[in-house]
Design a protein around this motif. Structure first.
Motif, PDB file in Angstrom:
ATOM      1  N   ARG A 115     120.478 -42.380  95.706  1.00 34.40           N
ATOM      2  CA  ARG A 115     119.452 -43.287  95.207  1.00 34.40           C
ATOM      3  C   ARG A 115     119.932 -44.399  94.282  1.00 34.40           C
ATOM      4  O   ARG A 115     119.161 -45.270  93.933  1.00 34.40           O
ATOM      5  N   THR A 116     121.162 -44.393  93.866  1.00 29.68           N
ATOM      6  CA  THR A 116     121.572 -45.423  92.908  1.00 29.68           C
ATOM      7  C   THR A 116     122.792 -46.206  93.373  1.00 29.68           C
ATOM      8  O   THR A 116     123.618 -46.613  92.571  1.00 29.68           O
ATOM      9  N   GLN A 117     122.877 -46.437  94.661  1.00 29.34           N
ATOM     10  CA  GLN A 117     124.035 -47.158  95.181  1.00 29.34           C
ATOM     11  C   GLN A 117     124.176 -48.532  94.532  1.00 29.34           C
ATOM     12  O   GLN A 117     125.286 -48.990  94.285  1.00 29.34           O
ATOM     13  N   CYS A 118     123.072 -49.192  94.240  1.00 31.12           N
ATOM     14  CA  CYS A 118     123.143 -50.540  93.664  1.00 31.12           C
ATOM     15  C   CYS A 118     123.796 -50.529  92.282  1.00 31.12           C
ATOM     16  O   CYS A 118     124.329 -51.545  91.845  1.00 31.12           O
ATOM     17  N   ARG A 119     123.789 -49.401  91.612  1.00 26.72           N
ATOM     18  CA  ARG A 119     124.380 -49.327  90.266  1.00 26.72           C
ATOM     19  C   ARG A 119     125.886 -49.084  90.288  1.00 26.72           C
ATOM     20  O   ARG A 119     126.551 -49.237  89.276  1.00 26.72           O
ATOM     21  N   SER A 134     140.122 -45.284  83.276  1.00 29.87           N
ATOM     22  CA  SER A 134     138.868 -44.762  83.818  1.00 29.87           C
ATOM     23  C   SER A 134     139.127 -43.567  84.719  1.00 29.87           C
ATOM     24  O   SER A 134     140.100 -43.548  85.469  1.00 29.87           O
ATOM     25  N   ILE A 135     138.239 -42.607  84.623  1.00 32.74           N
ATOM     26  CA  ILE A 135     138.224 -41.467  85.533  1.00 32.74           C
ATOM     27  C   ILE A 135     136.915 -41.569  86.295  1.00 32.74           C
ATOM     28  O   ILE A 135     135.835 -41.521  85.707  1.00 32.74           O
ATOM     29  N   ILE A 136     137.025 -41.734  87.594  1.00 27.65           N
ATOM     30  CA  ILE A 136     135.859 -41.969  88.445  1.00 27.65           C
ATOM     31  C   ILE A 136     135.533 -40.685  89.186  1.00 27.65           C
ATOM     32  O   ILE A 136     136.417 -40.040  89.755  1.00 27.65           O
ATOM     33  N   THR A 137     134.255 -40.340  89.183  1.00 26.33           N
ATOM     34  CA  THR A 137     133.823 -39.114  89.846  1.00 26.33           C
ATOM     35  C   THR A 137     132.452 -39.336  90.467  1.00 26.33           C
ATOM     36  O   THR A 137     131.914 -40.442  90.422  1.00 26.33           O
ATOM     37  N   SER A 138     131.909 -38.301  91.063  1.00 27.92           N
ATOM     38  CA  SER A 138     130.524 -38.369  91.526  1.00 27.92           C
ATOM     39  C   SER A 138     129.689 -37.553  90.549  1.00 27.92           C
ATOM     40  O   SER A 138     130.205 -36.789  89.744  1.00 27.92           O
ATOM     41  N   ASP A 139     128.397 -37.724  90.614  1.00 25.51           N
ATOM     42  CA  ASP A 139     127.505 -37.014  89.697  1.00 25.51           C
ATOM     43  C   ASP A 139     126.294 -36.592  90.518  1.00 25.51           C
ATOM     44  O   ASP A 139     125.525 -37.442  90.967  1.00 25.51           O
ATOM     45  N   ASN A 140     126.147 -35.302  90.744  1.00 26.31           N
ATOM     46  CA  ASN A 140     125.050 -34.798  91.550  1.00 26.31           C
ATOM     47  C   ASN A 140     124.957 -35.572  92.869  1.00 26.31           C
ATOM     48  O   ASN A 140     124.055 -36.392  93.063  1.00 26.31           O
ATOM     49  N   SER A 147     133.157 -37.908  98.052  1.00 27.79           N
ATOM     50  CA  SER A 147     134.237 -38.882  98.260  1.00 27.79           C
ATOM     51  C   SER A 147     133.698 -40.251  98.684  1.00 27.79           C
ATOM     52  O   SER A 147     134.299 -41.279  98.370  1.00 27.79           O
ATOM     53  N   GLU A 148     132.567 -40.279  99.383  1.00 31.74           N
ATOM     54  CA  GLU A 148     131.967 -41.567  99.746  1.00 31.74           C
ATOM     55  C   GLU A 148     131.443 -42.299  98.507  1.00 31.74           C
ATOM     56  O   GLU A 148     131.518 -43.525  98.428  1.00 31.74           O
ATOM     57  N   ILE A 149     130.930 -41.541  97.555  1.00 31.23           N
ATOM     58  CA  ILE A 149     130.452 -42.128  96.298  1.00 31.23           C
ATOM     59  C   ILE A 149     131.617 -42.739  95.538  1.00 31.23           C
ATOM     60  O   ILE A 149     131.567 -43.899  95.126  1.00 31.23           O
ATOM     61  N   THR A 150     132.684 -41.959  95.381  1.00 31.40           N
ATOM     62  CA  THR A 150     133.830 -42.485  94.623  1.00 31.40           C
ATOM     63  C   THR A 150     134.509 -43.632  95.363  1.00 31.40           C
ATOM     64  O   THR A 150     134.971 -44.583  94.728  1.00 31.40           O
ATOM     65  N   ASP A 151     134.549 -43.565  96.686  1.00 32.56           N
ATOM     66  CA  ASP A 151     135.130 -44.676  97.456  1.00 32.56           C
ATOM     67  C   ASP A 151     134.344 -45.964  97.240  1.00 32.56           C
ATOM     68  O   ASP A 151     134.922 -47.046  97.099  1.00 32.56           O
ATOM     69  N   GLU A 152     133.023 -45.847  97.231  1.00 31.99           N
ATOM     70  CA  GLU A 152     132.209 -47.043  97.018  1.00 31.99           C
ATOM     71  C   GLU A 152     132.426 -47.606  95.612  1.00 31.99           C
ATOM     72  O   GLU A 152     132.565 -48.813  95.437  1.00 31.99           O
ATOM     73  N   ILE A 153     132.468 -46.727  94.623  1.00 32.73           N
ATOM     74  CA  ILE A 153     132.736 -47.187  93.252  1.00 32.73           C
ATOM     75  C   ILE A 153     134.080 -47.908  93.214  1.00 32.73           C
ATOM     76  O   ILE A 153     134.204 -49.001  92.661  1.00 32.73           O
ATOM     77  N   LEU A 154     135.089 -47.297  93.827  1.00 32.22           N
ATOM     78  CA  LEU A 154     136.426 -47.900  93.839  1.00 32.22           C
ATOM     79  C   LEU A 154     136.462 -49.258  94.527  1.00 32.22           C
ATOM     80  O   LEU A 154     137.267 -50.118  94.170  1.00 32.22           O
ATOM     81  N   SER A 155     135.582 -49.467  95.491  1.00 34.15           N
ATOM     82  CA  SER A 155     135.580 -50.752  96.189  1.00 34.15           C
ATOM     83  C   SER A 155     135.202 -51.900  95.250  1.00 34.15           C
ATOM     84  O   SER A 155     135.527 -53.050  95.513  1.00 34.15           O
ATOM     85  N   TYR A 156     134.540 -51.594  94.150  1.00 31.24           N
ATOM     86  CA  TYR A 156     134.158 -52.609  93.168  1.00 31.24           C
ATOM     87  C   TYR A 156     135.038 -52.584  91.924  1.00 31.24           C
ATOM     88  O   TYR A 156     134.935 -53.454  91.077  1.00 31.24           O
ATOM     89  N   PHE A 157     135.877 -51.569  91.802  1.00 32.36           N
ATOM     90  CA  PHE A 157     136.672 -51.365  90.591  1.00 32.36           C
ATOM     91  C   PHE A 157     137.897 -52.264  90.601  1.00 32.36           C
ATOM     92  O   PHE A 157     138.546 -52.435  91.629  1.00 32.36           O
ATOM     93  N   ASP A 158     138.239 -52.828  89.458  1.00 39.82           N
ATOM     94  CA  ASP A 158     139.440 -53.659  89.317  1.00 39.82           C
ATOM     95  C   ASP A 158     140.654 -52.727  89.349  1.00 39.82           C
ATOM     96  O   ASP A 158     140.918 -52.014  88.382  1.00 39.82           O
ATOM     97  N   LYS A 159     141.369 -52.726  90.453  1.00 35.74           N
ATOM     98  CA  LYS A 159     142.477 -51.776  90.647  1.00 35.74           C
ATOM     99  C   LYS A 159     143.655 -52.017  89.704  1.00 35.74           C
ATOM    100  O   LYS A 159     144.544 -51.179  89.599  1.00 35.74           O
ATOM    101  N   SER A 160     143.675 -53.164  89.005  1.00 36.07           N
ATOM    102  CA  SER A 160     144.749 -53.404  88.047  1.00 36.07           C
ATOM    103  C   SER A 160     144.543 -52.604  86.758  1.00 36.07           C
ATOM    104  O   SER A 160     145.455 -52.490  85.938  1.00 36.07           O
ATOM    105  N   VAL A 161     143.358 -52.047  86.586  1.00 36.64           N
ATOM    106  CA  VAL A 161     143.059 -51.225  85.411  1.00 36.64           C
ATOM    107  C   VAL A 161     143.447 -49.781  85.741  1.00 36.64           C
ATOM    108  O   VAL A 161     143.074 -49.252  86.798  1.00 36.64           O
ATOM    109  N   PRO A 162     144.210 -49.121  84.853  1.00 34.21           N
ATOM    110  CA  PRO A 162     144.601 -47.727  85.127  1.00 34.21           C
ATOM    111  C   PRO A 162     143.382 -46.829  85.348  1.00 34.21           C
ATOM    112  O   PRO A 162     142.404 -46.911  84.610  1.00 34.21           O
ATOM    113  N   HIS A 163     143.463 -46.006  86.383  1.00 37.74           N
ATOM    114  CA  HIS A 163     142.345 -45.135  86.724  1.00 37.74           C
ATOM    115  C   HIS A 163     142.808 -43.988  87.618  1.00 37.74           C
ATOM    116  O   HIS A 163     143.923 -44.009  88.136  1.00 37.74           O
TER     117      HIS A 163
END
Length: 168
Positions: A115-119, A134-140, A147-163
């Motif tokens: 329900r919160t893909q836009c966020r 940053s540590i990226i995970t899913s939440d409920n 993994s689809e949730i974290t992949d989508e987050i990563l698609s917007y994440f600045d990969k030059s920032v350690p994570h």
């Protein structure tokens, strides 16, 4: 109208002014967003017949679990728990942390499923911009694959920032 005259310390302490009358307010949480929320709560209480002074005294002893909740860790390590469920709130929380000149900010965040893909984009951008790591995970994840949730987050994440990604 309530006006904030000064803010100081780890928690917020300030004098509010309403129709020329001044009264102290102390909140057990940091950040200007907390001042605004506290002033709003005082104003709403007044509409229900609770005096501003009484509402301010109650707020002083009423932390909100999960809202800029400070937990001391080992020496030199402090955890701040904040239910930042969108990019605006995560940005404000991380900006407030920056005001204390920490050695490093590690942000653990995720996004709920279904329900919160836009966020996800705004959360990724906020953490990329204001956290040192940053540590990226899913939440409920609900019915979505974590993994689809974290992949989508990563698609917007600045990969030059350690994570890193921790799915579960």
């Amino acid at each position: 109208m309530l006006e904030v005259e000064k803010v100081s310390g780890y928690n917020n302490k300030f004098n509010a002014v309403y129709k020329g009358n001044e009264y102290p307010v102390a909140l057990p949480v940091s950040g200007m967003f907390s001042v605004y929320n506290g002033l709003c709560a005082i104003g709403i209480c007044e509409q229900f017949g609770v005096s501003r002074e009484f509402a301010a005294r109650i707020l002083e002893r009423t932390p909100v679990q999960g809202r800029f909740e400070i937990v001391e860790g080992t020496p030199g390590v402090t955890f701040v728990i904040d239910y930042s469920h969108n990019g605006f709130s995560l940005t404000k929380a991380l900006q407030t942390l920056r005001e204390y000149n920490p050695e490093r900010i590690i942000c653990v965040f995720g996004s709920v499923g279904g329900r919160t893909q836009c966020r996800r984009q705004e959360l990724a951008e906020a953490s990329s911009k204001y956290a040192d790591y940053s540590i990226i995970t899913s939440d409920n994840p609900d019915f979505e694959e974590p993994s689809e949730i974290t992949d989508e987050i990563l698609s917007y994440f600045d990969k030059s920032v350690p994570h890193e990604v921790i799915i579960d």
